[in-house]
Design a protein around this motif. Sequence first.
Motif, PDB file in Angstrom:
ATOM      1  N   HIS A  43       0.724  -0.863   0.221  1.00 24.03           N
ATOM      2  CA  HIS A  43       0.063  -0.062   0.261  1.00 24.03           C
ATOM      3  C   HIS A  43       0.938   1.344   0.429  1.00 24.03           C
ATOM      4  O   HIS A  43      -0.151   2.258   0.106  1.00 24.03           O
ATOM      5  CB  HIS A  43      -1.219  -0.376   1.522  1.00 24.03           C
ATOM      6  N   GLY A  44       2.035   1.290  -0.516  1.00 23.54           N
ATOM      7  CA  GLY A  44       2.707   2.153  -0.502  1.00 23.54           C
ATOM      8  C   GLY A  44       3.404   3.186  -1.811  1.00 23.54           C
ATOM      9  O   GLY A  44       4.076   4.210  -1.319  1.00 23.54           O
ATOM     10  N   THR A  45       2.193   2.885  -2.328  1.00 22.44           N
ATOM     11  CA  THR A  45       2.893   3.904  -3.583  1.00 22.44           C
ATOM     12  C   THR A  45       1.606   5.006  -3.772  1.00 22.44           C
ATOM     13  O   THR A  45       0.359   4.635  -3.015  1.00 22.44           O
ATOM     14  CB  THR A  45       2.580   3.466  -5.140  1.00 22.44           C
ATOM     15  N   ARG A  46       1.447   6.120  -4.737  1.00 19.71           N
ATOM     16  CA  ARG A  46       0.135   6.245  -4.634  1.00 19.71           C
ATOM     17  C   ARG A  46      -1.099   5.761  -5.284  1.00 19.71           C
ATOM     18  O   ARG A  46      -2.515   5.841  -5.400  1.00 19.71           O
ATOM     19  CB  ARG A  46       0.365   7.502  -5.695  1.00 19.71           C
ATOM     20  N   GLU A  47      -1.083   5.123  -6.111  1.00 21.85           N
ATOM     21  CA  GLU A  47      -1.618   4.366  -6.798  1.00 21.85           C
ATOM     22  C   GLU A  47      -2.504   2.873  -6.350  1.00 21.85           C
ATOM     23  O   GLU A  47      -3.227   2.749  -5.788  1.00 21.85           O
ATOM     24  CB  GLU A  47      -1.451   3.307  -8.332  1.00 21.85           C
ATOM     25  N   ALA A  48      -1.616   2.894  -5.447  1.00 24.99           N
ATOM     26  CA  ALA A  48      -1.620   1.707  -4.289  1.00 24.99           C
ATOM     27  C   ALA A  48      -2.875   2.296  -3.136  1.00 24.99           C
ATOM     28  O   ALA A  48      -4.258   1.806  -3.082  1.00 24.99           O
ATOM     29  CB  ALA A  48      -1.210   0.846  -3.499  1.00 24.99           C
ATOM     30  N   HIS A  49      -2.894   3.793  -3.261  1.00 23.16           N
ATOM     31  CA  HIS A  49      -3.618   4.188  -1.989  1.00 23.16           C
ATOM     32  C   HIS A  49      -5.021   4.964  -2.526  1.00 23.16           C
ATOM     33  O   HIS A  49      -5.882   4.550  -2.327  1.00 23.16           O
ATOM     34  CB  HIS A  49      -2.757   5.537  -1.978  1.00 23.16           C
ATOM     35  N   ARG A  50      -5.076   5.120  -3.964  1.00 18.04           N
ATOM     36  CA  ARG A  50      -6.104   5.856  -4.804  1.00 18.04           C
ATOM     37  C   ARG A  50      -7.024   4.435  -5.378  1.00 18.04           C
ATOM     38  O   ARG A  50      -7.917   4.190  -4.730  1.00 18.04           O
ATOM     39  CB  ARG A  50      -5.713   5.758  -6.419  1.00 18.04           C
TER      40      ARG A  50
END
Length: 124
Positions: A43-50
Amino acid sequence: MTDAALRPESQVELFTPAGRRVVLDFLFRHEGLAVEIEGYAHHGTREAHRRDVFRFNQVLQCPEARGLLRFTAQDVFHHPDRMISEIRAALLASRWREWSGWAGSSRACPGSGRWLEPERSSTA
């Protein structure tokens, strides 16, 4: 959670009203409480957060999930007592809402010992 005498279902498959499939880490079905554990590795990227934000909104559209708690892997491994305490407070609040007829309401203040009065509509 088993050591704390909590018995949720794990890896529960649910469907939104629109038919979208979601899999929860844990579900206390009777209370409608979903619990998700998030590790930074996934969950550590911007895309994962989105994707996570979208997914959590989808979870709350499922009729079986009336509440959602999110914890990090660090919470699980380094602060399990705090995590268990939060889960128990949310379960207690859910049971109180059911008992009091406030099912579906999120107006309870778990852990604070206070309960908010329901909002009254002013149709005078």
